[in-house]
Design a protein around this motif. Structure first.
Motif, PDB file in Angstrom:
ATOM      1  N   MET A 131       0.833  -1.199   0.000  1.00 29.07           N
ATOM      2  CA  MET A 131       0.000   0.000   0.000  1.00 29.07           C
ATOM      3  C   MET A 131       0.877   1.263   0.000  1.00 29.07           C
ATOM      4  O   MET A 131       0.631   2.205  -0.751  1.00 29.07           O
ATOM      5  N   GLY A 132       1.931   1.257   0.820  1.00 25.88           N
ATOM      6  CA  GLY A 132       2.839   2.413   0.884  1.00 25.88           C
ATOM      7  C   GLY A 132       3.531   2.633  -0.451  1.00 25.88           C
ATOM      8  O   GLY A 132       3.657   3.768  -0.930  1.00 25.88           O
ATOM      9  N   ALA A 133       3.973   1.505  -1.078  1.00 23.82           N
ATOM     10  CA  ALA A 133       4.684   1.598  -2.359  1.00 23.82           C
ATOM     11  C   ALA A 133       3.754   2.136  -3.447  1.00 23.82           C
ATOM     12  O   ALA A 133       4.194   2.812  -4.389  1.00 23.82           O
ATOM     13  N   GLN A 134       2.472   1.849  -3.319  1.00 25.50           N
ATOM     14  CA  GLN A 134       1.495   2.347  -4.277  1.00 25.50           C
ATOM     15  C   GLN A 134       1.223   3.836  -4.048  1.00 25.50           C
ATOM     16  O   GLN A 134       1.238   4.647  -4.967  1.00 25.50           O
ATOM     17  N   LYS A 135       1.037   4.188  -2.773  1.00 29.18           N
ATOM     18  CA  LYS A 135       0.650   5.566  -2.431  1.00 29.18           C
ATOM     19  C   LYS A 135       1.747   6.584  -2.725  1.00 29.18           C
ATOM     20  O   LYS A 135       1.457   7.736  -3.040  1.00 29.18           O
ATOM     21  N   ILE A 136       3.006   6.168  -2.590  1.00 28.27           N
ATOM     22  CA  ILE A 136       4.081   7.157  -2.784  1.00 28.27           C
ATOM     23  C   ILE A 136       4.048   7.715  -4.210  1.00 28.27           C
ATOM     24  O   ILE A 136       4.401   8.871  -4.448  1.00 28.27           O
ATOM     25  N   LYS A 137       3.530   6.916  -5.152  1.00 28.19           N
ATOM     26  CA  LYS A 137       3.491   7.367  -6.554  1.00 28.19           C
ATOM     27  C   LYS A 137       2.619   8.617  -6.677  1.00 28.19           C
ATOM     28  O   LYS A 137       2.980   9.581  -7.356  1.00 28.19           O
ATOM     29  N   TYR A 138       1.482   8.590  -6.013  1.00 28.69           N
ATOM     30  CA  TYR A 138       0.559   9.726  -6.043  1.00 28.69           C
ATOM     31  C   TYR A 138       1.234  10.977  -5.466  1.00 28.69           C
ATOM     32  O   TYR A 138       1.122  12.083  -6.010  1.00 28.69           O
ATOM     33  N   HIS A 139       1.973  10.780  -4.370  1.00 30.02           N
ATOM     34  CA  HIS A 139       2.636  11.923  -3.735  1.00 30.02           C
ATOM     35  C   HIS A 139       3.745  12.486  -4.624  1.00 30.02           C
ATOM     36  O   HIS A 139       3.906  13.705  -4.718  1.00 30.02           O
ATOM     37  N   LEU A 140       4.517  11.594  -5.252  1.00 26.29           N
ATOM     38  CA  LEU A 140       5.593  12.082  -6.140  1.00 26.29           C
ATOM     39  C   LEU A 140       4.977  12.832  -7.322  1.00 26.29           C
ATOM     40  O   LEU A 140       5.502  13.865  -7.761  1.00 26.29           O
ATOM     41  N   ASP A 141       3.843  12.349  -7.802  1.00 22.65           N
ATOM     42  CA  ASP A 141       3.184  13.032  -8.928  1.00 22.65           C
ATOM     43  C   ASP A 141       2.639  14.395  -8.483  1.00 22.65           C
ATOM     44  O   ASP A 141       2.676  15.370  -9.247  1.00 22.65           O
ATOM     45  N   TYR A 142       2.134  14.462  -7.260  1.00 18.91           N
ATOM     46  CA  TYR A 142       1.644  15.750  -6.752  1.00 18.91           C
ATOM     47  C   TYR A 142       2.803  16.748  -6.637  1.00 18.91           C
ATOM     48  O   TYR A 142       2.683  17.915  -7.013  1.00 18.91           O
ATOM     49  N   ALA A 144       5.528  16.692  -8.380  1.00 21.09           N
ATOM     50  CA  ALA A 144       5.924  17.049  -9.756  1.00 21.09           C
ATOM     51  C   ALA A 144       4.985  18.117 -10.308  1.00 21.09           C
ATOM     52  O   ALA A 144       5.422  19.064 -10.981  1.00 21.09           O
ATOM     53  N   TRP A 145       3.706  18.003  -9.995  1.00 17.49           N
ATOM     54  CA  TRP A 145       2.718  18.980 -10.464  1.00 17.49           C
ATOM     55  C   TRP A 145       3.006  20.358  -9.841  1.00 17.49           C
ATOM     56  O   TRP A 145       2.991  21.383 -10.527  1.00 17.49           O
ATOM     57  N   LEU A 146       3.322  20.368  -8.542  1.00 14.28           N
ATOM     58  CA  LEU A 146       3.656  21.645  -7.884  1.00 14.28           C
ATOM     59  C   LEU A 146       4.909  22.257  -8.521  1.00 14.28           C
ATOM     60  O   LEU A 146       4.965  23.454  -8.805  1.00 14.28           O
ATOM     61  N   LEU A 147       5.907  21.385  -8.750  1.00 11.06           N
ATOM     62  CA  LEU A 147       7.197  21.887  -9.254  1.00 11.06           C
ATOM     63  C   LEU A 147       7.134  22.296 -10.726  1.00 11.06           C
ATOM     64  O   LEU A 147       8.042  22.948 -11.230  1.00 11.06           O
ATOM     65  N   ASP A 148       6.051  21.917 -11.364  1.00  9.65           N
ATOM     66  CA  ASP A 148       5.843  22.356 -12.734  1.00  9.65           C
ATOM     67  C   ASP A 148       5.469  23.850 -12.758  1.00  9.65           C
ATOM     68  O   ASP A 148       5.664  24.540 -13.746  1.00  9.65           O
ATOM     69  N   GLN A 149       4.926  24.320 -11.637  1.00 13.68           N
ATOM     70  CA  GLN A 149       4.465  25.713 -11.582  1.00 13.68           C
ATOM     71  C   GLN A 149       5.360  26.613 -10.750  1.00 13.68           C
ATOM     72  O   GLN A 149       5.209  27.826 -10.747  1.00 13.68           O
ATOM     73  N   ARG A 150       6.257  25.994  -9.933  1.00 15.36           N
ATOM     74  CA  ARG A 150       7.038  26.762  -8.967  1.00 15.36           C
ATOM     75  C   ARG A 150       8.477  26.261  -8.956  1.00 15.36           C
ATOM     76  O   ARG A 150       8.705  25.088  -9.246  1.00 15.36           O
ATOM     77  N   ARG A 182      10.800   8.429 -11.536  1.00 16.91           N
ATOM     78  CA  ARG A 182       9.393   8.707 -11.829  1.00 16.91           C
ATOM     79  C   ARG A 182       9.199  10.147 -12.327  1.00 16.91           C
ATOM     80  O   ARG A 182       8.387  10.399 -13.201  1.00 16.91           O
ATOM     81  N   SER A 183       9.958  11.090 -11.731  1.00 15.54           N
ATOM     82  CA  SER A 183       9.805  12.481 -12.153  1.00 15.54           C
ATOM     83  C   SER A 183      11.148  13.211 -12.108  1.00 15.54           C
ATOM     84  O   SER A 183      11.721  13.389 -11.028  1.00 15.54           O
ATOM     85  N   PRO A 184      11.653  13.643 -13.264  1.00 16.00           N
ATOM     86  CA  PRO A 184      12.914  14.395 -13.281  1.00 16.00           C
ATOM     87  C   PRO A 184      12.814  15.662 -12.439  1.00 16.00           C
ATOM     88  O   PRO A 184      13.781  16.068 -11.798  1.00 16.00           O
ATOM     89  N   ALA A 185      11.623  16.293 -12.393  1.00 14.57           N
ATOM     90  CA  ALA A 185      11.472  17.540 -11.635  1.00 14.57           C
ATOM     91  C   ALA A 185      11.659  17.282 -10.136  1.00 14.57           C
ATOM     92  O   ALA A 185      12.315  18.055  -9.435  1.00 14.57           O
TER      93      ALA A 185
END
Ligand SMILES: N[C@@H](CCC(=O)N[C@@H](CS)C(=O)NCC(=O)O)C(=O)O
Length: 221
Positions: A131-142, A144-150, A182-185
């Motif tokens: 479950m933890g290994a699955q959930k971390i993906k969502y957090h890394l993507d979030y 990445a989304w923040l760092l796309d704007q800031r 997962r995310s270069p950013a």
């Protein structure tokens, strides 16, 4: 003598260590086995949790309260923005990592893989680890989304939000549980935080029974 009672793979303690180091406040680190609380430890913090900071004779607990106190008392370099809106966003993200990320990821991976063994509480529960290994993906993507704007997580300057997130991720990185591809950013952001002098204290950590992986202290991971 200023002292921080801590545990090496506690993200809350790491967040305070980063803040102290960024502000060049020297403390002696004392490891606390918080799962076997002594009367002295409970006197210092009746909540029975680390971190506990003794600074200039004052005993303090709760990582966010400590870090905000340090930022007010030792304003340079600033870790909270000047505007109420900026401060709000930093506090929101600190809570994101200290509450949501901690519950969904840290408690499923670091607790299952490391803390349980250290506390002699049995073997990792594979359902939780999955479950933890699955959930971390969502957090890394979030992130990445923040760092796309800031440039940084909460805006265009580095803040306590970055230290809080990096404190949590660094615990997972110690057990090789972050997929940096997962995310270069996110990887670039972590490399920037990791290369700050304040981060050196964390890179030197060694947890008995859990050897540091080679990429952990490598700034070019
Ligand atoms: N909200 C607290 C959380 C601190 C915390 O939960 N620390 C853990 C170690 S990572 C602990 O001491 N747990 C012992 C317990 O909950 O009894 C903070 O930010 O300082």
């Amino acid at each position: 003598m200023n002292r921080l009672f801590h545990s090496p793979l506690s993200p809350f303690c790491r967040k305070v260590r980063l803040t102290l180091a960024e502000k060049r406040i020297e403390v002696e680190l004392i490891e606390e086995r918080y799962w076997e609380p002594t009367p002295d430890f409970l006197r210092r913090n009746p909540a029975g949790k680390v971190p506990v900071l003794r600074l200039e004779g004052r005993i303090m607990s709760e990582s966010q309260a400590i870090c905000e106190y340090l930022d007010e008392k030792f304003p340079e370099p600033a870790l909270l923005p000047r505007t109420p809106e900026g401060r709000y966003e930093v506090r929101r993200l600190c809570a994101w990592f200290d509450d949501k990320f901690h519950d969904e990821v840290i408690s499923k991976l670091v607790y299952e893989r490391v803390t349980k063994k250290v506390m002699k509480q049995g073997y990792p529960d594979s359902k939780n680890v999955k479950m933890g290994a699955q959930k971390i993906k969502y957090h890394l993507d979030y992130m990445a989304w923040l760092l796309d704007q800031r440039r940084w997580l909460a805006g265009d300057a580095m803040t306590l939000a970055d230290f809080t997130a990096a404190a949590h991720l660094s615990c997972l990185d110690y057990i090789s549980d972050v997929d940096w591809n997962r995310s270069p950013a996110v990887k670039d952001w972590y490399a920037k935080v990791k290369s700050r002098p304040a981060f050196r204290t964390l890179l030197a950590d060694q947890v008995p029974g859990f050897p540091q992986p080679s990429h952990y202290a490598d700034l070019d991971f």
